[in-house]
Design a protein around this motif. Structure first.
Motif, PDB file in Angstrom:
ATOM      1  N   ASN A 122    -131.762 -27.872 -49.246  1.00 11.49           N
ATOM      2  CA  ASN A 122    -132.165 -29.279 -49.116  1.00 11.49           C
ATOM      3  C   ASN A 122    -131.654 -30.097 -50.298  1.00 11.49           C
ATOM      4  N   LYS A 123    -130.461 -30.615 -50.151  1.00 13.70           N
ATOM      5  CA  LYS A 123    -129.872 -31.470 -51.184  1.00 13.70           C
ATOM      6  C   LYS A 123    -130.065 -32.934 -50.792  1.00 13.70           C
ATOM      7  N   ALA A 124    -130.126 -33.782 -51.793  1.00 13.65           N
ATOM      8  CA  ALA A 124    -130.203 -35.216 -51.559  1.00 13.65           C
ATOM      9  C   ALA A 124    -129.444 -35.933 -52.667  1.00 13.65           C
ATOM     10  N   VAL A 125    -129.059 -37.168 -52.397  1.00 13.04           N
ATOM     11  CA  VAL A 125    -128.328 -37.984 -53.367  1.00 13.04           C
ATOM     12  C   VAL A 125    -129.096 -39.285 -53.583  1.00 13.04           C
ATOM     13  N   LEU A 126    -129.181 -39.723 -54.845  1.00 18.10           N
ATOM     14  CA  LEU A 126    -129.880 -40.967 -55.142  1.00 18.10           C
ATOM     15  C   LEU A 126    -129.060 -42.160 -54.659  1.00 18.10           C
ATOM     16  N   LYS A 127    -129.698 -43.048 -53.937  1.00 17.08           N
ATOM     17  CA  LYS A 127    -129.034 -44.262 -53.462  1.00 17.08           C
ATOM     18  C   LYS A 127    -129.003 -45.335 -54.555  1.00 17.08           C
ATOM     19  N   THR A 150    -126.647 -39.434 -58.263  1.00 13.68           N
ATOM     20  CA  THR A 150    -127.070 -38.139 -58.809  1.00 13.68           C
ATOM     21  C   THR A 150    -127.536 -37.236 -57.672  1.00 13.68           C
ATOM     22  N   LYS A 151    -127.086 -35.975 -57.695  1.00 15.53           N
ATOM     23  CA  LYS A 151    -127.499 -35.005 -56.668  1.00 15.53           C
ATOM     24  C   LYS A 151    -128.751 -34.274 -57.128  1.00 15.53           C
ATOM     25  N   TRP A 162    -143.121 -39.263 -51.297  1.00 11.80           N
ATOM     26  CA  TRP A 162    -142.724 -38.536 -52.502  1.00 11.80           C
ATOM     27  C   TRP A 162    -142.095 -37.186 -52.167  1.00 11.80           C
ATOM     28  N   LEU A 163    -141.119 -36.845 -53.014  1.00 10.76           N
ATOM     29  CA  LEU A 163    -140.439 -35.547 -52.914  1.00 10.76           C
ATOM     30  C   LEU A 163    -140.545 -34.813 -54.238  1.00 10.76           C
ATOM     31  N   ALA A 164    -140.773 -33.497 -54.176  1.00  7.51           N
ATOM     32  CA  ALA A 164    -140.669 -32.652 -55.365  1.00  7.51           C
ATOM     33  C   ALA A 164    -139.206 -32.244 -55.484  1.00  7.51           C
ATOM     34  N   ALA A 178    -135.768 -43.678 -52.700  1.00  7.65           N
ATOM     35  CA  ALA A 178    -134.630 -43.798 -53.615  1.00  7.65           C
ATOM     36  C   ALA A 178    -133.506 -42.835 -53.271  1.00  7.65           C
ATOM     37  N   THR A 179    -133.740 -41.971 -52.269  1.00  2.00           N
ATOM     38  CA  THR A 179    -132.756 -40.944 -51.915  1.00  2.00           C
ATOM     39  C   THR A 179    -132.277 -41.118 -50.481  1.00  2.00           C
ATOM     40  N   ASP A 180    -131.251 -40.342 -50.155  1.00  2.00           N
ATOM     41  CA  ASP A 180    -130.780 -40.322 -48.760  1.00  2.00           C
ATOM     42  C   ASP A 180    -131.390 -39.159 -47.990  1.00  2.00           C
TER      43      ASP A 180
END
Length: 322
Positions: A122-127, A150-151, A162-164, A178-180
């Protein structure tokens, strides 16, 4: 097992006529080897070897034999490789395995053993630029300020807000907006199924490889028993061997593969074959140019990069999760 302490006890089977030919290995019967114990020599076919010469395993010079209480021992690897076999070592089970190279179907036989590739499902990138907080609370202390693009790795969905996450080993919480990141329940059914298949497979990282492993157990796998098991646990039935698995599902252009797709490869032993016989290996595509698969004793279930060498061995790809 340390290589310098790995020996076959010739004294148990050496008689006046030499070492008998009834030692059974994974691929058949070992050929006859004769031994003269004073001084110690041995022969495989017409080639004669001297224990006095020692043995270099590619890293260090080892003794060619040792004598203990009147019994002569030689290294397992020396005996096997002289006879044309490969030796695999599984440190978790402390097991050495002799494999006939013609039967092993190792897709990376000509490649060095790979190291485990880092992979997080589970990767995400900051928008936008944002902050990682100590708690899932906008008033919590700031752990780190991060710039856009930022990844991050999402370790848990706390709630819809919210995400941990972890970033470079640091743990904290971030606003989901704030993320995708796409929440699991928002993903299409095929992706949820692929995620489940991959999650099942990742539980077995490091499980030992065994050519022809029984599909009725999970202590060992070969490439196709592994794919058959992890898909089967998630309601997708696959045949037992890679060549049969390549005949079901939807054909996929390799440039359009997505996570959960099966990729089929040729092997050094099969590269000159034609048709189905060229296929000797199967892996699960994870996305992000990575695959989950198992091959070779001593490697087992592992995540590796789908680099140019592996891409050059691809025969086909199939989609079995629709």
């Amino acid at each position: 097992m340390k290589k310098s302490a790995s020996y076959i006890a010739l004294g148990l089977v050496v008689f006046v006529g030499g070492l008998g030919s009834g030692i059974s290995l994974a691929s058949g019967n070992i050929q006859q080897v004769t031994a003269d114990l004073s001084p110690f020599y041995w022969k495989a076919g017409d080639t004669r070897y001297s224990a006095q010469d020692g043995y270099n395993d590619g890293t260090e010079q080892l003794p060619g034999s040792m004598n203990y209480k009147g019994t002569t021992y030689i290294p397992i690897r020396l005996a096997a490789e002289t006879l044309g076999y490969e030796v695999g070592w599984d440190d978790s089970s402390k097991t050495a395995t002799f494999i006939d190279p013609a039967q092993s179907d190792d897709p990376g036989l000509d490649l060095p053993a790979p190291s485990q590739t880092d992979y997080a499902p589970n990767k995400a990138v900051l928008k936008t630029s944002s902050v990682m907080l100590e708690k899932a609370d906008k008033n919590a202390a700031v752990v780190q300020t991060m710039s856009a693009s930022t990844k991050v790795t999402v370790t848990a969905e706390v709630n819809r807000d919210w995400l941990a996450i972890t970033v470079n080993g640091r743990q904290g919480y971030i606003s989901a907006a704030a993320t995708d990141y796409r929440f699991k329940t928002d993903r299409p059914a095929w992706e949820q199924k692929a995620d489940a298949v991959i999650a099942t497979g990742l539980k077995y990282i490091g499980t030992p490889y065994q050519f022809g492993a029984s599909p009725k157990q999970t202590a060992t796998f070969d490439c196709s028993s592994f794919t058959r098991y992890v898909f089967g646990e998630n309601g997708v039935t696959l045949p037992r061997v890679s060549r049969e698995q390549s005949q079901i599902g939807q054909d996929v252009d390799i440039t359009k593969i997505r996570k959960g797709d099966l990729i089929f490869f040729t092997t050094p032993q099969r590269k000159n074959e034609t048709g189905l016989q060229r296929i000797g290996h199967v892996a699960i595509y994870l996305g992000d140019n990575k695959v989950l698969h198992t091959y070779r004793v001593g490697i087992g279930v592992i995540v590796t990069d789908l680099d140019d060498t592996w891409k050059g061995r691809i025969i086909s790809a199939k989609r079995v999760v629709n």
